[in-house]
Design a protein around this motif. Sequence first.
Motif, PDB file in Angstrom:
ATOM      1  N   GLY A 156       0.672  -1.084  -0.048  1.00 39.35           N
ATOM      2  CA  GLY A 156      -0.033  -0.100   0.081  1.00 39.35           C
ATOM      3  C   GLY A 156       0.959   1.389  -0.173  1.00 39.35           C
ATOM      4  O   GLY A 156       0.337   2.366  -0.210  1.00 39.35           O
ATOM      5  N   VAL A 157       2.065   1.090   0.182  1.00 39.00           N
ATOM      6  CA  VAL A 157       2.969   2.209   0.272  1.00 39.00           C
ATOM      7  C   VAL A 157       3.356   2.506  -1.143  1.00 39.00           C
ATOM      8  O   VAL A 157       3.901   1.595  -1.949  1.00 39.00           O
ATOM      9  N   SER A 158       2.983   3.642  -1.720  1.00 39.83           N
ATOM     10  CA  SER A 158       2.997   4.045  -3.226  1.00 39.83           C
ATOM     11  C   SER A 158       4.715   4.019  -3.459  1.00 39.83           C
ATOM     12  O   SER A 158       5.547   4.683  -2.494  1.00 39.83           O
ATOM     13  N   ASP A 159       5.114   3.891  -4.666  1.00 42.06           N
ATOM     14  CA  ASP A 159       6.442   3.781  -5.076  1.00 42.06           C
ATOM     15  C   ASP A 159       6.948   5.358  -5.710  1.00 42.06           C
ATOM     16  O   ASP A 159       6.914   5.627  -6.621  1.00 42.06           O
ATOM     17  N   LYS A 160       7.014   6.310  -4.513  1.00 40.67           N
ATOM     18  CA  LYS A 160       7.301   7.534  -4.877  1.00 40.67           C
ATOM     19  C   LYS A 160       8.591   7.657  -5.373  1.00 40.67           C
ATOM     20  O   LYS A 160       9.505   6.764  -5.261  1.00 40.67           O
ATOM     21  N   LYS A 161       8.998   8.843  -6.176  1.00 39.60           N
ATOM     22  CA  LYS A 161      10.388   9.332  -6.563  1.00 39.60           C
ATOM     23  C   LYS A 161      10.583  10.406  -5.833  1.00 39.60           C
ATOM     24  O   LYS A 161      10.010  11.295  -5.495  1.00 39.60           O
ATOM     25  N   PHE A 162      11.960  10.339  -5.501  1.00 31.35           N
ATOM     26  CA  PHE A 162      12.880  11.466  -4.725  1.00 31.35           C
ATOM     27  C   PHE A 162      13.927  12.178  -5.700  1.00 31.35           C
ATOM     28  O   PHE A 162      14.563  11.525  -6.391  1.00 31.35           O
ATOM     29  N   THR A 163      13.957  13.389  -5.161  1.00 32.09           N
ATOM     30  CA  THR A 163      14.913  14.140  -5.952  1.00 32.09           C
ATOM     31  C   THR A 163      15.535  14.971  -4.664  1.00 32.09           C
ATOM     32  O   THR A 163      14.924  15.600  -3.852  1.00 32.09           O
ATOM     33  N   GLY A 164      16.836  15.088  -4.527  1.00 28.70           N
ATOM     34  CA  GLY A 164      17.484  15.620  -3.360  1.00 28.70           C
ATOM     35  C   GLY A 164      18.836  14.951  -2.955  1.00 28.70           C
ATOM     36  O   GLY A 164      19.167  13.900  -3.429  1.00 28.70           O
ATOM     37  N   LYS A 165      19.723  15.623  -2.019  1.00 26.25           N
ATOM     38  CA  LYS A 165      20.868  14.954  -1.735  1.00 26.25           C
ATOM     39  C   LYS A 165      21.048  15.304  -0.112  1.00 26.25           C
ATOM     40  O   LYS A 165      20.670  16.269   0.507  1.00 26.25           O
ATOM     41  N   MET A 166      21.807  14.404   0.643  1.00 19.81           N
ATOM     42  CA  MET A 166      22.123  14.563   2.063  1.00 19.81           C
ATOM     43  C   MET A 166      23.464  13.772   2.121  1.00 19.81           C
ATOM     44  O   MET A 166      23.823  12.775   1.544  1.00 19.81           O
ATOM     45  N   TYR A 167      24.192  14.149   3.240  1.00 19.32           N
ATOM     46  CA  TYR A 167      25.346  13.779   3.575  1.00 19.32           C
ATOM     47  C   TYR A 167      25.049  12.232   4.489  1.00 19.32           C
ATOM     48  O   TYR A 167      24.058  12.096   4.878  1.00 19.32           O
ATOM     49  N   ARG A 168      26.012  11.263   3.868  1.00 21.89           N
ATOM     50  CA  ARG A 168      25.758   9.772   4.622  1.00 21.89           C
ATOM     51  C   ARG A 168      26.250   9.667   6.093  1.00 21.89           C
ATOM     52  O   ARG A 168      25.846   8.524   6.679  1.00 21.89           O
ATOM     53  N   ASN A 169      26.590  10.717   6.695  1.00 24.08           N
ATOM     54  CA  ASN A 169      27.021  10.553   8.063  1.00 24.08           C
ATOM     55  C   ASN A 169      26.015  10.781   9.044  1.00 24.08           C
ATOM     56  O   ASN A 169      26.291  11.155  10.107  1.00 24.08           O
ATOM     57  N   ILE A 170      24.556  10.788   8.725  1.00 20.26           N
ATOM     58  CA  ILE A 170      23.507  10.787   9.498  1.00 20.26           C
ATOM     59  C   ILE A 170      22.936   9.815   9.848  1.00 20.26           C
ATOM     60  O   ILE A 170      22.933   8.623   9.235  1.00 20.26           O
ATOM     61  N   ASN A 171      22.490   9.828  11.052  1.00 30.06           N
ATOM     62  CA  ASN A 171      21.347   8.380  11.448  1.00 30.06           C
ATOM     63  C   ASN A 171      20.467   8.387  10.657  1.00 30.06           C
ATOM     64  O   ASN A 171      19.833   9.174   9.922  1.00 30.06           O
ATOM     65  N   VAL A 172      19.696   7.111  10.805  1.00 29.14           N
ATOM     66  CA  VAL A 172      18.622   6.563   9.921  1.00 29.14           C
ATOM     67  C   VAL A 172      17.374   7.648  10.371  1.00 29.14           C
ATOM     68  O   VAL A 172      16.505   8.179   9.360  1.00 29.14           O
ATOM     69  N   SER A 173      17.506   7.912  11.424  1.00 35.01           N
ATOM     70  CA  SER A 173      16.274   8.884  12.029  1.00 35.01           C
ATOM     71  C   SER A 173      16.383  10.295  11.277  1.00 35.01           C
ATOM     72  O   SER A 173      15.345  10.637  10.939  1.00 35.01           O
ATOM     73  N   GLU A 174      17.509  10.690  11.052  1.00 32.35           N
ATOM     74  CA  GLU A 174      17.703  12.058  10.159  1.00 32.35           C
ATOM     75  C   GLU A 174      17.238  11.900   8.828  1.00 32.35           C
ATOM     76  O   GLU A 174      16.630  12.830   8.194  1.00 32.35           O
ATOM     77  N   VAL A 175      17.557  10.643   8.122  1.00 32.64           N
ATOM     78  CA  VAL A 175      17.231  10.383   6.881  1.00 32.64           C
ATOM     79  C   VAL A 175      15.635  10.543   6.573  1.00 32.64           C
ATOM     80  O   VAL A 175      14.945  10.950   5.730  1.00 32.64           O
ATOM     81  N   PHE A 176      15.255   9.713   7.455  1.00 34.64           N
ATOM     82  CA  PHE A 176      13.391   9.549   7.513  1.00 34.64           C
ATOM     83  C   PHE A 176      12.815  10.915   7.938  1.00 34.64           C
ATOM     84  O   PHE A 176      11.844  11.119   7.367  1.00 34.64           O
ATOM     85  N   LYS A 177      13.392  11.686   8.589  1.00 28.75           N
ATOM     86  CA  LYS A 177      12.912  12.972   9.133  1.00 28.75           C
ATOM     87  C   LYS A 177      12.872  13.686   7.684  1.00 28.75           C
ATOM     88  O   LYS A 177      12.049  14.647   7.429  1.00 28.75           O
ATOM     89  N   ILE A 178      13.730  13.441   6.727  1.00 27.70           N
ATOM     90  CA  ILE A 178      13.812  14.461   5.608  1.00 27.70           C
ATOM     91  C   ILE A 178      12.632  13.824   4.671  1.00 27.70           C
ATOM     92  O   ILE A 178      11.828  14.605   3.905  1.00 27.70           O
ATOM     93  N   LEU A 179      12.762  12.303   4.551  1.00 30.52           N
ATOM     94  CA  LEU A 179      11.832  11.777   3.617  1.00 30.52           C
ATOM     95  C   LEU A 179      10.425  11.950   4.265  1.00 30.52           C
ATOM     96  O   LEU A 179       9.162  11.930   3.552  1.00 30.52           O
ATOM     97  N   LYS A 180      10.194  12.059   5.674  1.00 29.75           N
ATOM     98  CA  LYS A 180       8.662  12.130   6.063  1.00 29.75           C
ATOM     99  C   LYS A 180       8.119  13.488   5.548  1.00 29.75           C
ATOM    100  O   LYS A 180       6.855  13.460   5.386  1.00 29.75           O
ATOM    101  N   GLY A 181       8.889  14.613   4.992  1.00 24.90           N
ATOM    102  CA  GLY A 181       8.207  15.570   4.456  1.00 24.90           C
ATOM    103  C   GLY A 181       7.641  15.237   3.079  1.00 24.90           C
ATOM    104  O   GLY A 181       7.073  15.961   2.376  1.00 24.90           O
ATOM    105  N   LEU A 182       8.153  13.907   2.454  1.00 29.14           N
ATOM    106  CA  LEU A 182       7.450  13.412   1.284  1.00 29.14           C
ATOM    107  C   LEU A 182       6.479  12.325   1.624  1.00 29.14           C
ATOM    108  O   LEU A 182       6.402  11.602   0.713  1.00 29.14           O
ATOM    109  N   ASP A 183       6.051  12.308   2.875  1.00 32.53           N
ATOM    110  CA  ASP A 183       4.861  11.523   2.977  1.00 32.53           C
ATOM    111  C   ASP A 183       5.539  10.042   3.319  1.00 32.53           C
ATOM    112  O   ASP A 183       4.885   9.089   2.873  1.00 32.53           O
ATOM    113  N   VAL A 184       6.671   9.991   3.889  1.00 30.78           N
ATOM    114  CA  VAL A 184       7.271   8.324   4.023  1.00 30.78           C
ATOM    115  C   VAL A 184       7.480   8.225   5.532  1.00 30.78           C
ATOM    116  O   VAL A 184       8.215   8.934   6.072  1.00 30.78           O
ATOM    117  N   ASN A 185       6.845   7.449   6.084  1.00 28.59           N
ATOM    118  CA  ASN A 185       7.130   7.025   7.608  1.00 28.59           C
ATOM    119  C   ASN A 185       7.723   5.596   7.978  1.00 28.59           C
ATOM    120  O   ASN A 185       7.851   4.741   6.774  1.00 28.59           O
TER     121      ASN A 185
END
Length: 400
Positions: A359-388
């Motif tokens: 049921g989770v739609s296969d969204k597409k993303f555009t953007g960049k971030m540094y890889r030295n961040i924790n998973v929570s920080e990655v999903f904090k960014i993705l949450k703005g695109l409706d990903v939990n």
Amino acid sequence: MSNENTMDKKIVQQLIEDFLQKKLSEQQQLQFLQIIQDYEDVVLEVLNTMQLEQAPIAVDIDTEKMLNSLQKVLAVDHIVDAPVIELKKTATNKKWWWVAASIIILIGLFAGIYQYIQNANPKVTELVKKDIVAPTSNRAMVTLADGSTVYLDSLKDGAVAQQGNITLVKLANGQIAYQTADGQLIKEMMYNTLSNPRGSKVIDMKLSDGTRVWLNAGSVIKYPLAFVNKERSVELEGEGYFEVAKNKEKPFFVKAKQVKVKVLGTHFNMSAYSDDPSSKVTLIEGVVNVETGNKGIVLAPMQQAKASEDGSLSLNKNVNIDEVMAWKQDQFYFEDTNLKEVMKQLERWYDVSIEIEKGVSDKKFTGKMYRNINVSEVFKILKGLDVNYKIEGKKIIVTK
């Protein structure tokens, strides 16, 4: 990413002062953590204002003890993108207080606070335990010709292993290299395998001919100790970046899955993970020939060849080099990338398994971030695109 500046700055300032004077209750500590996470811009602005105003507060600070504490904080393996700040003792406690406060707030957006209150507040400890940290070290290993293994992260700089007249050396910058004794020749083909597992930082090595190779997480390369035949040939699984030493007499070959790349001296990236449906070769400098089956393509700089499992071979003349090379710069770079591919990159980097619920739609993303961040920080960014998401040990479940 921060929320809008809706937090009362006076409340933030009071919490900062009370925190450093150890006046916060457990509930207030949790509140402070949440504010730093959600309103980081406001917190930084308040700190800056307080520093400029030199707002006096009654706090007695042991600078030696503070220095030691901050150094421990800096060593915490879940610090994210910390600023480079030279720590110096100062005779002015007030001035030192502001340096200390700024570092505590900036580093990891509550990593320092976690160190301070983890024993007193099990709720906070549990909160941090549920996060997954980015790799902070290299866990690569070399399998030698005799089958023995050498774990690079546990070794000091200098000679690592002797194989015939060839010495495996770990350099001060973390790179590994092969050195041959002067005037000696090696006639027997002996192979080593460098493995850089998932959840490991990029490893850099120099082959016996001077060729340099960088391996991404979840990658393996098999190579001879010395190239004694008429050609130089290595085998790759995963992703590697090559700067091939020029030698017109001995062409350089990289074999991966169904693809074979031939070069004389050039710079290129190759991605050939076993769980990817295709292999990609991207040329940065020079000329390469990419073959699969009976098909072939000659690449010019800034072009990419894509070989699919069905035997097809295609050419992309408009490849985004920044996206291709982001991993070598310790970044994630997504350009119209679908959700499954994004999660696949996260799996390799954080060494986790990720399940995408139905049921989770296969969204597409555009953007960049540094890889030295924790998973929570990655999903904090993705949450703005409706990903939990939710974390269960080393497993991440992506939800609606």
